[in-house]
Structure formats: structure tokens, C-alpha cells
Scaffold this motif. Sequence first.
Motif, PDB file in Angstrom:
ATOM      1  N   ARG B 201     -13.028   0.169  27.837  1.00 33.25           N
ATOM      2  CA  ARG B 201     -13.309   0.423  26.417  1.00 33.25           C
ATOM      3  C   ARG B 201     -14.819   0.432  26.181  1.00 33.25           C
ATOM      4  N   VAL B 212     -12.822   2.044  19.541  1.00 33.73           N
ATOM      5  CA  VAL B 212     -11.966   1.782  20.706  1.00 33.73           C
ATOM      6  C   VAL B 212     -10.926   0.738  20.337  1.00 33.73           C
ATOM      7  N   ASP B 214      -7.660  -1.799  21.719  1.00 34.74           N
ATOM      8  CA  ASP B 214      -6.836  -2.439  22.733  1.00 34.74           C
ATOM      9  C   ASP B 214      -5.388  -2.354  22.247  1.00 34.74           C
TER      10      ASP B 214
END
Lengths: 344, 344
Positions: B201, B212, B214
Amino acid sequence: MRAVVMRNNQLVVDSVSEPTPGPGEVLVKTIVCGICGTDLHALRFAEALVGGSRRSGGIFAIDPNRDIVMGHEFCAEVVDYGPGTRKRFRVGTRVCSTPSLSRASGDEGIGYSSENPGGFGELMRLTESNLLEVPKELSSDVAALTEPMAVGFHAVTKARLEKRDVSLVIGCGPVGLSVIATLKLKGAAPIVAADLSLRRRELAVQMGADLVIDPREKSPYGVFQTGGSTRQPAVIFECVGVPGIIDEIMFNAPRDTKIIVTGLCMERDNMYLLSGLHKELNIQFALGYTGYEFADTFHNIRKGKLRLEPLITGKVGIDGVVEAFEELGSPGHHAKILVEPWRS
Amino acid sequence: MRAVVMRNNQLVVDSVSEPTPGPGEVLVKTIVCGICGTDLHALRFAEALVGGSRRSGGIFAIDPNRDIVMGHEFCAEVVDYGPGTRKRFRVGTRVCSTPSLSRASGDEGIGYSSENPGGFGELMRLTESNLLEVPKELSSDVAALTEPMAVGFHAVTKARLEKRDVSLVIGCGPVGLSVIATLKLKGAAPIVAADLSLRRRELAVQMGADLVIDPREKSPYGVFQTGGSTRQPAVIFECVGVPGIIDEIMFNAPRDTKIIVTGLCMERDNMYLLSGLHKELNIQFALGYTGYEFADTFHNIRKGKLRLEPLITGKVGIDGVVEAFEELGSPGHHAKILVEPWRS
């Protein structure tokens, strides 16, 4: 009113309450309404259709536990007007419409709805501003084909055809035939069509196919083979909708093929994506049509640009619908069966 | 010469015969060569890759029963010329090239071939007319990234981006990062990227991602949700290549999304096509690049329009390749590992 009702995953003829036209809406008498492959799917796979629709924002927001009067390919006759209407058409005027109500709270489906009965019942309500008047020279039967023809029109639009494209139509049921007729209308050539049924291949020729192929005799994908080094771009219309057919098409398609998927495959499907990668295929899913495409299709039919009479392979009254669904379940002989819900 | 050899589905360091340049060909010394995810696939799924390639006319026409020297992302140095060459570059000139030989009998792959060794060996033969000279100011390491960057360049070209498109990149391995860098170069905004690895990332941000995510913390597809009635068109780049990921994307994508599939999923995959239909999705498979796209990418790197140094997360000599393959097999820490085959 009398209607064919989907109840507990079965079709029964029963009396149901008449629809009342709301603001801007019209009460119409159904003259004739076609049976669609999706109706067969809805009866057989109601849960899957609703689940799939719910999770993808689709239009089949039906409750299979409540009565539903299906039928969304219709020609009807104006009977009465609701409040706030312009009364554009005299009572008795024949009309077509997209199977949807335009309401302030949002669009609502007609036919795939427990609230808004479709054309397998004697009466429907439609939105006045969606009505298209059917002229004298156009039969109600052919006018009712506007809806399925709009589906093919939309699929061909989605294909963004280019001049040299070779079109192959896999499956010549009503959607495939509608795609073929639209390809012909748009001047596409050559049009190749494949179906297991002789009757349907004959209809494909009547709709404008240049070449029809029985896949048991030879591979339809052979048309893309070339002896020389030049190759024409390929567009393949998937109009079958059974598991495995997309994998078959991906396996056999030439490089850079556009695959237009119109088939409503209700089950999970399985495919080998490496074919897609190696050949950089493009898969475009196509469903339904816009209001503009519906009106454009109606216009083309009205002007005699599409000769659709051969597509009507059967007509039944309200008591014949259950049997008609059964016959359409094992295709081969039929393209479109029309229902006249006011007769038995 | 010394080389890393794929033999019986394993990598071994061995001495193999030196390649001889044919007509129009050049003998080069490999300076550096990147390890590609496809190399890992080729080692693990050789049979599937060859089978899939054979039945779809792909480029992996390898015989897994013979020795293969892989490596197709290289920067090399001119050593000698074969017959019929123009000798355009002095011996010692650093060059890049597409990993293919242009021969009268047709193109042949370099690296995925038992005949034409790739950059995991000390020497290769290349086609003179394919050579691009690496200027002084460009390091060999970065020049070797031309090939993987061309893959991203091609994928973005295939996406036919439009001005308002929101781009989401699923997977930030080398291909995903290359897609992000190209999107940035082409002025696409916003660019959203998702990967399980923090390191990747971070690299995504360095390549130009605006946001970005997760996926364990929140759904990357949430970026397409809108409170109002307007919605920006979506393009989703699938850069993972494991079974199930396309189904996940189809399930979560908004209406009319273009899905660009770059991941090399070797197994059969399974998906629920109803999502595709309801939302009229478009799936475009993308693999490789054209010679023009390779040259264009090289030009962009040479002009400093792409800042690629962060992508190089490891360098090994010839004896470190086996371990590097293992490390890349469980991604997370690495983007690109480069091999210098002339050192141990």
C-alpha cells in the motif's frame, strides 16, 4: 378480474382485485401479452432471481410468497384515467408501454410485482406519459413484440458494432431472433446464427440471418477461421443462458472477440479464464433497454422496418397459459406465444 | 554459460550452451532481469499454462519436459552481432527489448522457450531491430522495469478511460503498481488501491494512488457509494489472479463498471453471472502489450515521467534466485526482485 397468478411457485387462474390507476396513471385492458423466457425463469427460480436482484440492485424486487400476475410484453386498450392525467388518448385507443410505472417515489415494475399486475390479467395500470399509440395499420399482436425486440435492440447497441464485424448469434430463442432482426436492420453482415432447432433456424433466416448452423453438424465458430492472414473482428451474442455456454464461447472465440451476454443463467457458472486472457476477450453483459430504445424499436416496427409476424408461433387464452409455459420449457417449436387474457 | 534452469518443475543453477545470434540478431550479456509473477506461475502450473496457451493460441508454447531459462524483464549489453545485422550500436551499449525474436518464420518468445534463453542466464540473443538504447542517465535496474510497466500501460489502454472514471486497483503486486503508475501518468483521478500488505500500500502511494485501503479494515468498493443521485463511472483493475476474485468484484461493482482482468488465474473459476447482467458490467481481459506500447513505456521512463526506483525491493545473484522465487511466492514484502546473473 381474471388473471393467471403465480402463487407458491405455480401458475393458477383466479380472480384477483382490479388495479386502480394512481395520479398520472391510466387503466388499460390487456389485448394481448407475450410470454417471456424470464417469466419461465421467474416461476422456476424465483428465489435465485430475487436474491440475485436484491444483491445487485436489479428490478426483480418481487416477494415470491405473495400473488404475482406476470406479463410484461403487451398491447393494451385505454379504459379509464386516474387523477392528474392529460387524457391524451380516447378510451379504446390501443397503446404500448414499457412495463414500468414512473412514480414520484421511483420507478416500479409491472408484471414482476405483487402491486402492479402485468398482462396475464385482464386489466393493468400504466403511466400515461409512457404510452405509445398503436396506429391502425399495426396489429396488436405485432405491437406486443415491441418489448422483446427492444431487448435485442439494446443488446446490439451494447455491442458497439464496427463495420467489418462478423456477428454470430448463439441461440435463436426470442432474444436471439430479436438480436438477428436488429442486426439486419442496422445493416450488419454477415449474420451467422446457431440453434439446435430446425424451426428456430428457419425463423433466424426469416429475421435476416445469412447463414444458420446446426451445432450438431458443425461448429458455429468455424465461420471465424480464415485461410489467409487477415481476420475480421468477431462479435458473439450469447442468447442461451445455461451454465457452460460462456466457457464454450470463450474457448472457441477468436482473439479480441466481443461477447455480448444476454442469457439469464440463474446458477453459478464455471469457466476457464485463461482463454479470455490469452485472446484478450471482452465480455459485455446486456439486460433490458432504455425508454429511448423501447420507443425507437416501436418506431421501427410501426414503419414496417421489422417483419415480425413469423415470430408469433402460438396464441392462447387465459386457460392455456399453464400449458404454454410447459411447452416453452422445452424449446424447439416455439418462438413467441401470446396470451389473450380476456378469453378462456 | 551459467543460468538458472527450469527443469522438472524445479529451478537449478547449471551450465547450459550459449545462444548463437541468427540473421538480424544480436548476442547480449544480461545486466539485470526482473522476476515476474508469471515466472512463478510457469514454475508451479507449467502444464496448465501450456495447455491453456495451446488451446487459445497464446505465447507460452513451452515444453516443460525440456530445460527452460526464464527471464523476460531485462536490461542487457551488446556483445556481438549475428549475420545480416546493421550493427547500429557499439559493443557495450546497454539496451532493452521486448522479450521476443522477430523471425521470418514468425515471432518467438524469449524466456518462455527452450530455444531462446531469457535473462536468468548470462547471455541472450535479441533481434537488432527491437533494441532500444538505454541512455547514460537511466540505470539498468530501472530500464529493466520497462517490460512490467508496459503490462500496466497496456491494461490501462484497454480500459479506454473516460474523464470522470473512478479507478480502483485490486491488488498492488507489480502489475497493480504498474497500473497505478500509468493511471497517474495519464492524469486519472482519483486512483484508489487495495492490498492486504502495508508495504505494498505504501508503494501504491509512491506510484500515485490517492487513497489506499486495507480490505480487512473496510471494503474498497465503498468508494463507489454515493449519498446523492449522481455517480461517477467506475473502472476496476483486477490485479490479483486468484479464483473467486472476479466474482467478488462483480458482486460489489456498481452498475456499468468496466472490469479489467490482468490476473493470471490458472484454475477454473466460478462466478455468479446474474450480478454481471443486472448491472450490465463489462469485463475486458488484458495480457501483454504491443511493441508500440513497450516503446512508449520506455520513452516515459527515459524522460523521468515514471519514478520507479521504489519498486525494486530486492536484488540477487544467480544463486539467490531459488530463494527469491520462494519469497515472492508469499507476497507482502516485495514488489520486484532483480536478478544479476553474472554474479553468485
